[in-house]
Write an enzyme that holds these catalytic residues in place. Structure first.
Site, mmCIF file in Angstrom:
data_model
loop_
_atom_site.group_PDB
_atom_site.id
_atom_site.type_symbol
_atom_site.label_atom_id
_atom_site.label_comp_id
_atom_site.label_asym_id
_atom_site.label_seq_id
_atom_site.Cartn_x
_atom_site.Cartn_y
_atom_site.Cartn_z
ATOM 1 N N ASP A 35 -2.668 0.411 -4.992
ATOM 2 C CA ASP A 35 -4.044 -0.045 -5.259
ATOM 3 C C ASP A 35 -4.978 0.351 -4.124
ATOM 4 O O ASP A 35 -6.130 0.745 -4.360
ATOM 5 C CB ASP A 35 -4.079 -1.571 -5.438
ATOM 6 C CG ASP A 35 -3.839 -1.979 -6.884
ATOM 7 O OD1 ASP A 35 -3.511 -1.088 -7.695
ATOM 8 O OD2 ASP A 35 -3.976 -3.172 -7.200
ATOM 9 N N ASP A 60 3.046 -1.955 7.030
ATOM 10 C CA ASP A 60 1.755 -2.404 7.579
ATOM 11 C C ASP A 60 1.027 -1.230 8.230
ATOM 12 O O ASP A 60 -0.193 -1.076 8.090
ATOM 13 C CB ASP A 60 1.934 -3.574 8.560
ATOM 14 C CG ASP A 60 3.040 -3.353 9.575
ATOM 15 O OD1 ASP A 60 3.846 -2.418 9.401
ATOM 16 O OD2 ASP A 60 3.108 -4.112 10.563
ATOM 17 N N ASP A 88 3.072 -1.906 -4.860
ATOM 18 C CA ASP A 88 2.033 -2.594 -5.616
ATOM 19 C C ASP A 88 0.723 -2.570 -4.823
ATOM 20 O O ASP A 88 -0.346 -2.211 -5.330
ATOM 21 C CB ASP A 88 2.504 -4.041 -5.851
ATOM 22 C CG ASP A 88 1.681 -4.767 -6.898
ATOM 23 O OD1 ASP A 88 0.743 -4.163 -7.431
ATOM 24 O OD2 ASP A 88 1.986 -5.947 -7.168
ATOM 25 N N LYS A 116 9.813 -2.120 5.689
ATOM 26 C CA LYS A 116 9.661 -2.942 6.890
ATOM 27 C C LYS A 116 11.051 -3.135 7.492
ATOM 28 O O LYS A 116 11.582 -4.248 7.553
ATOM 29 C CB LYS A 116 9.037 -4.308 6.517
ATOM 30 C CG LYS A 116 7.555 -4.247 6.206
ATOM 31 C CD LYS A 116 6.685 -4.116 7.436
ATOM 32 C CE LYS A 116 6.649 -5.408 8.220
ATOM 33 N NZ LYS A 116 5.856 -5.252 9.483
ATOM 34 N N TYR A 165 10.161 -8.915 -6.829
ATOM 35 C CA TYR A 165 9.613 -9.436 -8.084
ATOM 36 C C TYR A 165 10.716 -9.826 -9.076
ATOM 37 O O TYR A 165 10.476 -10.549 -10.031
ATOM 38 C CB TYR A 165 8.685 -8.411 -8.755
ATOM 39 C CG TYR A 165 7.404 -8.143 -7.967
ATOM 40 C CD1 TYR A 165 6.967 -9.013 -6.984
ATOM 41 C CD2 TYR A 165 6.634 -7.011 -8.228
ATOM 42 C CE1 TYR A 165 5.813 -8.765 -6.268
ATOM 43 C CE2 TYR A 165 5.474 -6.761 -7.513
ATOM 44 C CZ TYR A 165 5.075 -7.640 -6.539
ATOM 45 O OH TYR A 165 3.923 -7.396 -5.824
#
Ligand code: NAD
Length: 370
Positions: free
Chosen positions: A255, A227, A251, A194, A143
């Protein structure tokens, strides 16, 4: 406690002031019944600051936040300010606050209170008594990484670029937060990245492991690809205790984990900065939800996310674990008595207002302390 706890409360907009009024009843109770020396100032933020000062956050209020031991925020924003210039939008004040306070670790608990287990979209036995904590890196990664932007590459085509970048100090400081918190919990940390396809992920894994081996061998550390973590969170969320991950994956995973618990009105959060030379650290606590303009002023807002954010403040800024436990147990007891605000109403439960929820909570605090 030797010194007064200097707190800055920023109620903000929409339901922010309503839910913060109920937090005030909890702080009043702690001052009265438990002798906590709380010095609470209030500051304007968001639309309410814009109305008073023409800016969503004044330099004076920012300075107050920088000096406080901890900041508790309600929520900002609303349709009234949606058409303001980008720089004046209420939400900008939050970004400025987080940036200037250098809050790099975002703590998002996903706790399922027994009485609410049925509200989850997952099977009750999968989520009953779930209590996990996601520590998300907040100021680095894709980001913020450079180069970034959209280039013209000719022939009517463009290229969008973002850079996923992390350094050793950035990885160590957020992992340290996760390890320290795990020591107060079950002593397990799962680091998520990852590393199979991203160099920044490989560095993440290696650096978390290196810090662990140097300073936190008492903690059980595991690694998981992001994942797979997304899958495991819905397959068997109780396998986790503390998850530490980067900004992007955090992020999404925070959630996802939050939704295991059923309601936005129940979700607290904390954002922590570095520990200063004097041992203190900047910290901002806030419910995950927004200003909910659709229900503002109607007595429908659930104040428990804000009250649970205050419990996090007690735990993480002042190491008052007993007091934090007290608040969390009071919340569990209110829910067990089937008292609910509209957002968490279920068949067979009784709807109460924002203020009545505050009253019920203080009643439970009294009962627990008796
Ligand atoms: P929201 O979280 O305000 O509301 C989403 C839905 O959840 C609404 O139906 C609302 O009524 C409900 N809800 C939220 N909190 C609740 C509570 N405590 N009790 C009961 N119901 C609750 O998100 P939104 O509608 O997307 O955004 C509204 C405004 O809030 C926007 O201006 C947005 O920019 C702002 N916002 C602010 C923050 C923040 O201050 N941290 C976060 C998200 C959104």
């Amino acid at each position: 406690m030797a010194n007064a706890m200097k707190l800055l409360f920023m109620p903000g907009d929409g339901i922010g002031p309503e839910v913060m009024t109920e937090v005030r009843r909890v702080t009043d109770w702690f001052a009265r019944a438990r002798g906590l020396d709380l010095e609470i100032d209030e500051g304007l933020i968001g639309g309410s600051s814009y109305e008073a000062h023409g800016t969503p956050l004044t330099e004076d209020t920012l300075a107050q936040a920088m000096e406080a031991d901890a900041v508790l925020l309600g929520a900002v924003g609303g349709p009234k300010w949606d058409n303001l210039d980008f720089s004046l939008k209420p939400e900008r004040s939050l970004l400025r606050l987080r940036k200037d306070m250098e809050l790099f670790a975002n703590l998002r608990p996903a706790v399922v209170f027994e009485a609410l287990a049925e509200a989850s979209t997952l099977k009750t036995d999968l989520v009953a008594e779930l209590d996990i904590l996601i520590v998300r890196e907040l100021t680095g990664g894709v980001y913020f990484g450079c180069p970034r932007g959209i280039d013209d590459i000719g022939g009517g085509n463009r290229r969008g670029i973002n850079t996923h970048v992390y350094t050793t100090p950035e990885i160590h400081r957020v992992s340290r937060v996760a390890f320290e918190i795990a020591r107060q919990r079950s002593g397990r940390v799962c680091s998520v990245e990852k590393s199979n396809v991203m160099e920044s992920g490989l560095l993440w894994r290696e650096e978390v492991q290196a810090l662990h081996d140097a300073e936190y061998t008492d903690i059980e550390l595991s690694h998981m690809y992001a994942d797979n973590c997304a899958m495991q969170l819905v397959r068997n969320p109780k396998q986790f205790d503390v998850i530490v991950t980067d900004n992007l994956f955090g992020d999404m995973l925070s959630d996802e984990a939050a939704m295991l618990t059923g309601s936005l009105g129940m979700l607290p959060s904390a954002s922590l900065g570095a520990v200063d030379a004097d041992g203190s650290r900047k910290a901002l606590y806030e419910p995950v939800h927004g200003s909910a303009p659709d229900i503002a002023g109607k007595g429908l807002a659930n104040p428990l996310a804000s009250i649970l954010s205050f419990a996090m403040l007690l735990r993480y800024s002042f190491e008052l674990a007993v007091e934090a436990d007290l608040v969390e147990r009071a919340v569990a007891n209110v829910l067990a008595k089937n008292l609910r605000t509209a957002d968490i109403l279920q068949p067979g439960t009784t709807q109460i207002s924002t203020g009545e929820m505050g009253t019920a909570l203080v009643y439970e605090l009294e009962a627990l302390a008796a």
